[in-house]
Design a protein around this motif. Structure first.
Motif, short mmCIF file in Angstrom:
data_model
loop_
_atom_site.label_atom_id
_atom_site.label_comp_id
_atom_site.label_asym_id
_atom_site.label_seq_id
_atom_site.Cartn_x
_atom_site.Cartn_y
_atom_site.Cartn_z
N PRO A 122 0.81 -1.23 0.00
CA PRO A 122 0.00 0.00 0.00
C PRO A 122 0.84 1.28 0.00
CG PRO A 122 -0.10 -1.09 2.14
CD PRO A 122 0.61 -2.02 1.22
N GLY A 123 2.13 1.16 0.31
CA GLY A 123 2.99 2.33 0.29
C GLY A 123 3.30 2.81 -1.13
N LEU A 124 3.25 1.89 -2.10
CA LEU A 124 3.61 2.26 -3.47
C LEU A 124 2.69 3.34 -4.05
CD1 LEU A 124 4.63 -1.18 -5.05
CD2 LEU A 124 6.10 0.80 -4.71
N PRO A 125 1.35 3.11 -4.06
CA PRO A 125 0.49 4.17 -4.62
C PRO A 125 0.53 5.44 -3.79
CG PRO A 125 -0.84 2.40 -3.67
CD PRO A 125 0.58 1.91 -3.69
N LEU A 126 0.70 5.29 -2.47
CA LEU A 126 0.73 6.47 -1.60
C LEU A 126 1.93 7.36 -1.95
CD1 LEU A 126 -0.52 7.92 0.80
CD2 LEU A 126 0.69 6.38 2.34
N ALA A 127 3.12 6.77 -1.98
CA ALA A 127 4.33 7.54 -2.30
C ALA A 127 4.27 8.07 -3.74
CB ALA A 127 5.57 6.67 -2.09
N SER A 128 3.80 7.24 -4.65
CA SER A 128 3.77 7.64 -6.07
C SER A 128 2.85 8.83 -6.29
CB SER A 128 3.32 6.47 -6.95
OG SER A 128 4.15 5.35 -6.75
N ARG A 129 1.68 8.80 -5.62
CA ARG A 129 0.72 9.89 -5.82
C ARG A 129 1.28 11.23 -5.29
NH1 ARG A 129 -1.79 11.83 -8.25
NH2 ARG A 129 -3.59 12.59 -7.13
N VAL A 130 2.03 11.17 -4.20
CA VAL A 130 2.61 12.41 -3.69
C VAL A 130 3.62 12.97 -4.70
CG1 VAL A 130 4.06 13.43 -1.88
CG2 VAL A 130 2.26 11.81 -1.27
N LEU A 131 4.45 12.09 -5.27
CA LEU A 131 5.43 12.55 -6.26
C LEU A 131 4.72 13.10 -7.50
CD1 LEU A 131 8.08 9.69 -5.94
CD2 LEU A 131 8.20 11.99 -4.99
N ASP A 132 3.65 12.42 -7.92
CA ASP A 132 2.84 12.96 -9.04
C ASP A 132 2.39 14.38 -8.73
OD1 ASP A 132 3.05 10.59 -10.39
OD2 ASP A 132 1.02 9.90 -9.96
#
Lengths: 218, 218
Positions: A122-132
Motif C-alpha cells: 500500500p505504500g507504493l500508490p501512496l508515495a507515487s501519488r505524492v510525487l505525481d
C-alpha cells in the motif's frame, strides 16, 4: 459495565457501541442483566481509543486491525500489511493508482537501494501519488528528496522491527506491529517538525524572538 | 470560470466555494458578468487540491498556509511553523499537552542529540502524546524506537531544506516549504510501509505467496 467505564475512561454508550461494532468482546454473563468484565476489556478499550484518537483510524479500520491481532493463524508479516492498509484507507489518494512519473521514480529509487517488495504494497500508490502531485504543482525540486526519505524510512522500519523483536509470543508481537505502525506515523511526523525547526534554524539563521516581538508591536 | 474549471479539473461550484472562503484570488473583471482568469488561478487551484486531497488539510488550514505563502513579510522559518501547525490541527491529540513520561523521553532524546528547539514547536506535544499512548497501552518496548526515529527525522528534514535551497526567491521557497511539509508526511508514510515489508521479510522469512494461496484455497 459502569465499572468498566470508570476503569477505562470510556463512556458507557461508547462501550456499547464498540460491542455492537464487534471491536470489543462481550463480558461473561453472571446473571441475565449483569456481565463480568476483566483486564482484557480495559486493555482492549485503551487500544481502541489509541487507534482511533491518536492513530486517526475509522471504526471500521480499527475493527480490521483488531481482528488481525486476534487471528492467531495470521503470519506476522501479514499483520503489517493489515495495519498498513487500515491507515492507508484514510488517505483518499490511494484509491487512484499513480499513472504518472511518480511510480517510475519510486521504482527507480527502490531498484537503486536494492529493495524488492510486492506490487500490492500500500505504500507504493501512496508515495507515487505524492510525487505525481509534486510534478503537477511544478515542484520538481521536491522529488529529489526521495533517496534520503527512503534511507530514513529503512532506519525507521528497522527500529519498528527491533521493537517487535523485543516481544515474546505471537499475540504481543502482532499488537506491537499494529500499535507501532498506526501510531508510529504520528510519532515520526512530530519528530520531523522538531527536526525541521532545528535544521532550518541552522541553515536560515533569520528571525529570533526579539525580532518577532518588535514586528508584532510595530 | 468554466474555462478555468476545464483547465484545472475543479468543478465550478467548488471554485466558487474556494473564492468565498478566500482560498482563491478573484479574477480580473472584463465585464460585469465576465472575469478573466490566468495561470496563477490554475496553479493555485492545483495547490489547493493537493493540500486538501493528498495532504488531508481542512479548508481552514489550507487557507492559513496559502496566506503564509502569500505573506512576503513572513520569514521563511516561520512558514515552516505555519505549515506544521496546519497539519497538526488535524490530529486531535495535539490539543491536550502530554503530562506523562512521553514529554520527558522526547526532551531526553533531543538533549542526547544536542537538538535545541522552541518549547512551542507543534511536534513536541504530537510526539509526546504518542509515547504516552505506548506507555498507557503497556507497549513500553515501542518507546525504544525514539533515537532511531529522531535520527531518521533529521535526515528527512535535511532533505526538506535541500529542496527549499534549490529554489530561488522567497515566494517559491515558501511554497516548497508548505507543499513539502504537508505532502511529505504522506510520502514518508508510503516509504515506511515499503521499508517495513522489506525489513520484515528479511527478519521473519515466513509466508510466501504460494503458502497464502494454499491457505486461501483450503
Amino acid at each position: 459495565m459502569s465499572e468498566l467505564s470508570e476503569r477505562s475512561g470510556v463512556a458507557v454508550p461508547t462501550i456499547k457501541y464498540y460491542q455492537r461494532e464487534n471491536l470489543l468482546h462481550a463480558g461473561e454473563f453472571s446473571s441475565p442483566t449483569q456481565a463480568r468484565y476483566d483486564d482484557t476489556h480495559v486493555d482492549r478499550l485503551r487500544l481502541i481509543r489509541a487507534l482511533i484518537d491518536i492513530g486517526g483510524l475509522s471504526v471500521a479500520s480499527a475493527r480490521e486491525v483488531i481482528a488481525a491481532i486476534d487471528d492467531t493463524s495470521l503470519p506476522l508479516t501479514w499483520t503489517f500489511g493489515v495495519a498498513q492498509r487500515a491507515i492507508s484507507t484514510s488517505v483518499a489518494s490511494v484509491d487512484s493508482p499513480s499513472t504518472g512519473r511518480g511510480a517510475d521514480d519510486v521504482a527507480a529509487a527502490l531498484d537503486e537501494a536494492s529493495i524488492a517488495i510486492h506490487s500490492d504494497n500500500p505504500g507504493l500508490p501512496l508515495a507515487s501519488r505524492v510525487l505525481d502531485s509534486y510534478y503537477e504543482l511544478g515542484h520538481d525540486e521536491l522529488v529529489g528528496v526521495l533517496p534520503d526519505y527512503l534511507r530514513a524510512a529503512v532506519i525507521v522500519a528497522n527500529a519498528d522491527l527491533d521493537a517487535v523483536g523485543r516481544q515474546a509470543g505471537r499475540s504481543d508481537m502482532a499488537q506491537t506491529v499494529v500499535v507501532g505502525t498506526v501510531l508510529g506515523d504520528s510519532l515520526f511526523a512530530g519528530l520531523r517538525r522538531i527536526a525541521q525547526e532545528y535544521v532550518s534554524r541552522q541553515r536560515f539563521p533569520d528571525p529570533d524572538d526579539s525580532e518577532r516581538q518588535t514586528k508584532d508591536e510595530s
